[in-house]
Design a protein around this motif. Structure first.
Motif, PDB file in Angstrom:
ATOM      1  N   ASP A 146       0.833  -1.206   0.000  1.00 61.27           N
ATOM      2  CA  ASP A 146       0.000   0.000   0.000  1.00 61.27           C
ATOM      3  C   ASP A 146       0.874   1.265   0.000  1.00 61.27           C
ATOM      4  O   ASP A 146       1.974   1.278   0.543  1.00 61.27           O
ATOM      5  CB  ASP A 146      -0.898   0.028   1.229  1.00 61.27           C
ATOM      6  N   PHE A 147       0.349   2.328  -0.609  1.00 54.79           N
ATOM      7  CA  PHE A 147       0.972   3.657  -0.595  1.00 54.79           C
ATOM      8  C   PHE A 147       2.386   3.658  -1.196  1.00 54.79           C
ATOM      9  O   PHE A 147       3.244   4.432  -0.794  1.00 54.79           O
ATOM     10  CB  PHE A 147       1.002   4.231   0.831  1.00 54.79           C
ATOM     11  N   VAL A 148       2.624   2.787  -2.170  1.00 53.98           N
ATOM     12  CA  VAL A 148       3.892   2.775  -2.902  1.00 53.98           C
ATOM     13  C   VAL A 148       3.818   3.769  -4.051  1.00 53.98           C
ATOM     14  O   VAL A 148       2.768   3.924  -4.681  1.00 53.98           O
ATOM     15  CB  VAL A 148       4.185   1.351  -3.433  1.00 53.98           C
ATOM     16  N   GLN A 149       4.922   4.438  -4.337  1.00 55.99           N
ATOM     17  CA  GLN A 149       4.977   5.352  -5.483  1.00 55.99           C
ATOM     18  C   GLN A 149       6.104   4.926  -6.420  1.00 55.99           C
ATOM     19  O   GLN A 149       7.242   4.728  -5.988  1.00 55.99           O
ATOM     20  CB  GLN A 149       5.184   6.798  -5.025  1.00 55.99           C
ATOM     21  N   ILE A 150       5.765   4.772  -7.714  1.00 59.57           N
ATOM     22  CA  ILE A 150       6.717   4.338  -8.743  1.00 59.57           C
ATOM     23  C   ILE A 150       6.836   5.452  -9.782  1.00 59.57           C
ATOM     24  O   ILE A 150       5.849   5.852 -10.395  1.00 59.57           O
ATOM     25  CB  ILE A 150       6.252   3.036  -9.436  1.00 59.57           C
ATOM     26  N   GLY A 151       8.053   5.939  -9.999  1.00 55.51           N
ATOM     27  CA  GLY A 151       8.273   7.055 -10.905  1.00 55.51           C
ATOM     28  C   GLY A 151       8.109   6.690 -12.373  1.00 55.51           C
ATOM     29  O   GLY A 151       8.107   5.509 -12.757  1.00 55.51           O
ATOM     30  N   ALA A 152       8.013   7.716 -13.206  1.00 48.62           N
ATOM     31  CA  ALA A 152       7.810   7.537 -14.647  1.00 48.62           C
ATOM     32  C   ALA A 152       8.937   6.715 -15.251  1.00 48.62           C
ATOM     33  O   ALA A 152      10.115   6.943 -14.981  1.00 48.62           O
ATOM     34  CB  ALA A 152       7.732   8.896 -15.330  1.00 48.62           C
ATOM     35  N   GLY A 153       8.547   5.729 -16.069  1.00 47.69           N
ATOM     36  CA  GLY A 153       9.511   4.934 -16.817  1.00 47.69           C
ATOM     37  C   GLY A 153      10.292   3.919 -16.000  1.00 47.69           C
ATOM     38  O   GLY A 153      11.204   3.279 -16.529  1.00 47.69           O
ATOM     39  N   SER A 154       9.962   3.757 -14.734  1.00 47.57           N
ATOM     40  CA  SER A 154      10.690   2.775 -13.919  1.00 47.57           C
ATOM     41  C   SER A 154      10.235   1.359 -14.243  1.00 47.57           C
ATOM     42  O   SER A 154       9.080   1.132 -14.626  1.00 47.57           O
ATOM     43  CB  SER A 154      10.494   3.063 -12.433  1.00 47.57           C
ATOM     44  N   ILE A 155      11.151   0.404 -14.060  1.00 42.65           N
ATOM     45  CA  ILE A 155      10.870  -0.997 -14.357  1.00 42.65           C
ATOM     46  C   ILE A 155      11.023  -1.814 -13.074  1.00 42.65           C
ATOM     47  O   ILE A 155      12.124  -1.908 -12.518  1.00 42.65           O
ATOM     48  CB  ILE A 155      11.802  -1.540 -15.449  1.00 42.65           C
ATOM     49  N   ILE A 156       9.923  -2.384 -12.630  1.00 45.92           N
ATOM     50  CA  ILE A 156       9.919  -3.279 -11.474  1.00 45.92           C
ATOM     51  C   ILE A 156       9.844  -4.685 -12.043  1.00 45.92           C
ATOM     52  O   ILE A 156       8.789  -5.117 -12.517  1.00 45.92           O
ATOM     53  CB  ILE A 156       8.716  -2.995 -10.552  1.00 45.92           C
ATOM     54  N   ASN A 157      10.958  -5.386 -12.046  1.00 38.16           N
ATOM     55  CA  ASN A 157      11.029  -6.662 -12.742  1.00 38.16           C
ATOM     56  C   ASN A 157      10.302  -7.785 -12.002  1.00 38.16           C
ATOM     57  O   ASN A 157       9.747  -7.586 -10.915  1.00 38.16           O
ATOM     58  CB  ASN A 157      12.488  -7.021 -13.016  1.00 38.16           C
ATOM     59  N   ALA A 158      10.308  -8.954 -12.607  1.00 40.66           N
ATOM     60  CA  ALA A 158       9.521 -10.087 -12.124  1.00 40.66           C
ATOM     61  C   ALA A 158       9.863 -10.445 -10.682  1.00 40.66           C
ATOM     62  O   ALA A 158      11.033 -10.433 -10.278  1.00 40.66           O
ATOM     63  CB  ALA A 158       9.755 -11.301 -13.029  1.00 40.66           C
TER      64      ALA A 158
END
Length: 211
Positions: A146-158
């Motif tokens: 919850d309440f996580v923020q991911i910036g533009a163009g970021s890659i969170i892999n498998a």
């Protein structure tokens, strides 16, 4: 969606949130904002009506309107979510741009901001009240708290796990299997190749802890 939306907050991601609802042909009734200098102004012809804690507007939520919390600051975002939970017994809705791709077997909670061109892969799990900026990728079996923020163009892999309240800047790559701890921060452009502890701040390629 039959009911119009009231957006809580009129700064930060509020304008993009309006664009998201417009992209889905959902009517936005207005904005509620604590900064009184914005009351009576407009964002793209939609009015800033008043304060988020004004009962005159709050009473509309759940009966005549839905709510979306468009606040970047996590502490204030949590406050507004709790306000809606306690005083109106409702959860904010999701704002998902119509160009985002979400796998049919991904799991998504309430109140998330998912901007244009975001990709959420198979069996990924997105918690509640997350912010995923333009073009972010959350690959298969990755999990966001919850309440996580991911910036533009970021890659969170498998199979990456990003725990509650973590902030990942723009253009970050997190390699498969890594865990990003609760309330951790990852600086823009970093490449994360090993797990990050709770409350740690890391930056660089490879990402290293900043004291």
């Amino acid at each position: 969606m039959e009911k119009p939306v009231i957006i809580f907050g009129a700064k930060g991601i509020a304008h993009p949130a309006l664009e998201i609802f417009n992209s889905n042909e959902v009517m936005v009734y207005g904005f509620l904002e604590e900064d009184e200098s914005m009351h009576g102004t407009e964002i793209n012809t939609v009015s800033v009506l008043g304060n988020p804690e004004d009962d005159g507007f709050l009473k509309l939520i759940g009966q005549k309107a839905e709510a979306f919390v468009a606040v970047d600051d996590m502490k204030y975002r949590k406050f507004l979510v709790e306000l809606l939970n306690e005083r109106r017994k409702v959860q904010p809705i999701n704002a998902i741009h119509n160009t985002a791709y979400i796998s049919t077997d991904a799991v998504i909670g309430h109140g998330n901001f998912i901007n244009a061109k975001v990709t959420i892969g198979t069996a990924a799990e997105i918690g509640q009240h997350c912010i995923l900026h333009t073009g972010a990728i959350v690959d298969h079996k990755a999990k966001l708290g919850d309440f996580v923020q991911i910036g533009a163009g970021s890659i969170i892999n498998a199979e990456v796990t990003v725990e509650e309240g973590a902030f990942i800047g723009s253009g970050v790559t997190v390699v498969s299997g890594v865990t990003i701890g609760k309330n951790a921060r990852v600086g823009a452009g970093s490449v994360v190749i090993s797990s990050v502890g709770a409350n740690e701040t890391v930056f660089g390629n490879p990402a290293a802890k900043i004291k």
